[in-house]
Design an enzyme around this catalytic site. Sequence first.
Site, short mmCIF file in Angstrom:
data_model
loop_
_atom_site.label_atom_id
_atom_site.label_comp_id
_atom_site.label_asym_id
_atom_site.label_seq_id
_atom_site.Cartn_x
_atom_site.Cartn_y
_atom_site.Cartn_z
N GLN A 135 0.83 -1.19 0.00
CA GLN A 135 0.00 0.00 0.00
C GLN A 135 0.87 1.25 0.00
O GLN A 135 0.63 2.19 -0.75
CB GLN A 135 -0.90 0.00 1.24
CG GLN A 135 -2.11 0.88 1.13
CD GLN A 135 -2.87 0.55 -0.12
OE1 GLN A 135 -2.87 1.34 -1.06
NE2 GLN A 135 -3.47 -0.60 -0.21
N HIS B 227 2.39 3.05 -3.15
CA HIS B 227 1.58 3.82 -4.10
C HIS B 227 1.93 5.30 -4.08
O HIS B 227 2.00 5.95 -5.11
CB HIS B 227 0.09 3.69 -3.77
CG HIS B 227 -0.56 2.51 -4.42
ND1 HIS B 227 -0.65 2.38 -5.78
CD2 HIS B 227 -1.14 1.40 -3.90
CE1 HIS B 227 -1.27 1.23 -6.06
NE2 HIS B 227 -1.57 0.62 -4.94
N GLU C 12 -10.21 1.10 3.30
CA GLU C 12 -10.42 0.68 1.90
C GLU C 12 -10.15 -0.83 1.78
O GLU C 12 -10.98 -1.58 1.29
CB GLU C 12 -9.47 1.47 1.00
CG GLU C 12 -9.61 1.18 -0.47
CD GLU C 12 -8.52 1.84 -1.31
OE1 GLU C 12 -7.51 2.29 -0.72
OE2 GLU C 12 -8.67 1.89 -2.55
N HIS C 13 -8.96 -1.25 2.21
CA HIS C 13 -8.60 -2.67 2.19
C HIS C 13 -8.41 -3.16 3.62
O HIS C 13 -7.70 -2.52 4.39
CB HIS C 13 -7.27 -2.91 1.47
CG HIS C 13 -7.21 -2.35 0.08
ND1 HIS C 13 -6.67 -1.11 -0.20
CD2 HIS C 13 -7.60 -2.87 -1.11
CE1 HIS C 13 -6.75 -0.88 -1.50
NE2 HIS C 13 -7.31 -1.93 -2.09
N ASP D 132 -5.93 -6.68 -6.00
CA ASP D 132 -5.67 -5.54 -6.87
C ASP D 132 -5.66 -5.94 -8.34
O ASP D 132 -6.01 -5.15 -9.22
CB ASP D 132 -4.32 -4.91 -6.54
CG ASP D 132 -4.35 -4.14 -5.24
OD1 ASP D 132 -5.45 -3.83 -4.77
OD2 ASP D 132 -3.26 -3.85 -4.70
N HIS E 42 -52.47 19.42 -7.13
CA HIS E 42 -52.25 17.99 -6.89
C HIS E 42 -53.56 17.33 -6.47
O HIS E 42 -53.91 16.25 -6.95
CB HIS E 42 -51.22 17.78 -5.77
CG HIS E 42 -49.79 17.99 -6.19
ND1 HIS E 42 -49.28 19.22 -6.50
CD2 HIS E 42 -48.76 17.11 -6.32
CE1 HIS E 42 -48.00 19.10 -6.81
NE2 HIS E 42 -47.65 17.83 -6.72
#
Lengths: 437, 437
Positions: free
Chosen positions: B267, B270, B335-336, B369, B428
């Site tokens: 991770q 990145h 996220e993960h 991934d 209406h």
Amino acid sequence: MSINIRQLDSSSAGFKTALRAVLAFEASEDAAIESSVAQILADVKSRGDEAVLEYTKRFDRLEAATLDALELPRARLEAALEGLAPKRRAALECAAMRVRAYHEKQKLECGTHSWQYTESDGTVLGQKVGPLDRVGIYVPGGKAAYPSSVLMNAIPATVAGVKEIIMVVPTPDGVQNELVLAAALIAGVDRVFTIGGAQAVGALAYGTATVPAVDKIVGPGNAYVAAAKRRVFGVVGIDMIAGPSEILVICDGTTNPEWVAMDLFSQAEHDELAQSILLCPDATFIARVQQAIEALLPEMPRRDVIKASLEGRGAFIKVRDMAEACAIANDIAPEHLEVSALDAQAWGQHIRHAGAIFLGRFSSESLGDYCAGPNHVLPTSRTARFSSPLGVYDFIKRSSVIEISQEGAQTLGEIAAELAYGEGLQAHARSAEMRIK
Amino acid sequence: MSINIRQLDSSSAGFKTALRAVLAFEASEDAAIESSVAQILADVKSRGDEAVLEYTKRFDRLEAATLDALELPRARLEAALEGLAPKRRAALECAAMRVRAYHEKQKLECGTHSWQYTESDGTVLGQKVGPLDRVGIYVPGGKAAYPSSVLMNAIPATVAGVKEIIMVVPTPDGVQNELVLAAALIAGVDRVFTIGGAQAVGALAYGTATVPAVDKIVGPGNAYVAAAKRRVFGVVGIDMIAGPSEILVICDGTTNPEWVAMDLFSQAEHDELAQSILLCPDATFIARVQQAIEALLPEMPRRDVIKASLEGRGAFIKVRDMAEACAIANDIAPEHLEVSALDAQAWGQHIRHAGAIFLGRFSSESLGDYCAGPNHVLPTSRTARFSSPLGVYDFIKRSSVIEISQEGAQTLGEIAAELAYGEGLQAHARSAEMRIK
């Protein structure tokens, strides 16, 4: 009462451009609102309850020593429900029942269950699906306080299984709307705070000592509320930011023109920016609708709003035939679409883009607005091309589940490593390779 | 290689505040980017092709006489695929096959079918579900050009049944990425334009003479692309605006510490803002992971990024037990999430908020991934509390269907009119009443 509604003809040269001009609507960004909202949100984020109390005093002229005092006890909601006239209470309860039944059906059909499958090497893949923990519902105060909106926003959340629903509703000068409070009780709202504006959105998004932070905020509001929702998006989820309401009626000329006129009014009476359009292959029928509009308009209490809306944004469009009407409807992608025709089901098959499709002459939009069952929170401004009515699916979320077997890690590891090296991400590659024997 | 990673203990006094500080991330709004993007979008909207060509020349140093010339013919994509080394091509095709299989299964489970039911009085209610017409996929150029992202964004759209997929990818100085082009062909992209930045987002949102307007834009991009997507939201749909990538590893201390270290690296490599966190009840094991990190780091080509990320945003959190680890994970909503433990399935049952849940020590994030099958586009920055992985459901939309029978209009008309009068919307009410005999 004379009224001047734009007339278009699909066979004339400049039609496409003229139609685009009729549909054009862009919410203007107001710098003063934006900066005011940014400041209120920052203040609520840092000072919590205290800031909310100050803004409530300033904007709603409502004072309280603590934010606790602005939470309505359940007994207050019960009193509101008990105090309703029996006929109105019955109508509200029946509408809620029907909305709940439709959304229960939707829950079964829209994929709210977890699922998984096992591959031959023992690898398990799937998705875990569950409701959001806590949702905030914004309900406008004052003249736009619609109890039907309380039902439409809260019921899908309860059906989805959301654990706690927090409603905020401003009560300027302390004036509370009995029908709104009764609707909150019927819909299953857990807690109600009489706060509103950007300060209420901020309280729900960030949480304060008294107002719990939610995971998503839904419900309509004025320009300040819309700006605040846009700004807190990301911290919490939000529903769509709605534009002016729209109705498109496709009629083959066989419906009572007074019904069509009144259906157009029912959209136009919302607001001067609301849009009512009629598509019809029969010029004589269009003229009869025009006459019906002129005859009926003086009776309407909201005739000034209706007239301004129809003259400013309405249109009669003469089309070649019903097939062309459907094609144009798909281009317009209206919020509400009535197919008022003999063969409504067949024509309805041609419709791909609309928030709600009303089939047949008995399906007036107003029935859908209140009690047919489907949600009345619908995509506006052509967004029906890519978005959906508010629904149970807006109150669930999903997680991928990945359980790789030892055997699976051997084959997948080779593939992942090959691609990771291709992308220059060596740690990704090594992480996969380490699992290979 | 020494590295200084933040250490927290869940039983210490200031833990909750310290954890919040670790997680805090707010994308700063850059006024210069905002105004530049607003101007580019307005220019593309009004001048179309010509504006896109000018910006492409200016920002990507890529000149063309017409925008047509920046569309890649299918033969170019085929050449890219043919030119790949066989092993890499096989890996890409296998990954695509697995991603497609998972999303086919998702399509079956996530409610992409139309449905309706008929009430006793003949009233029909339901929902029409269908794919979007046309989708745009943004693929970053340069160093962040990931072929796996092409697969992950395009395949769910093709599975949903989207009719046309338009990909845009900037090619600064005309340099094209073979793996990205091959992935586009494999994933089922229909057309590819070598344009990027806010100008490409504007072209997709508004349409130009050459680039067709789409209904939704998905895919990652730099700050300009993110700002442009936010601004065109409403004109078109967009996917989430992603924050920095995150991994949270829960480990019971039984996994090889080198595997855990490398998963944290995968991770961290990145980007310096990426976040890697380890939760573990075993202080000795945490120390062993720290040692493994120090031992492995020097081997990593991207060690500088990894070190900056781990020191800036990473954390080791000593917890009381695995149950507490799961509770903290739900609060972090990563996220993960890797559950690297003996009884991974059982602990996984406790996880409610995460983009993707990786169960068991063989389920490294890197497999997910690239090729496990589930999507790698996942909610970041705690948004897994309310949002989901990119999926087939992001490429469909729904319309309500309401067909009221004559009999139904009698009973529903009474209810709707009662509620409409209660809301002060007389048109209406009248519209409903007119259908009552």
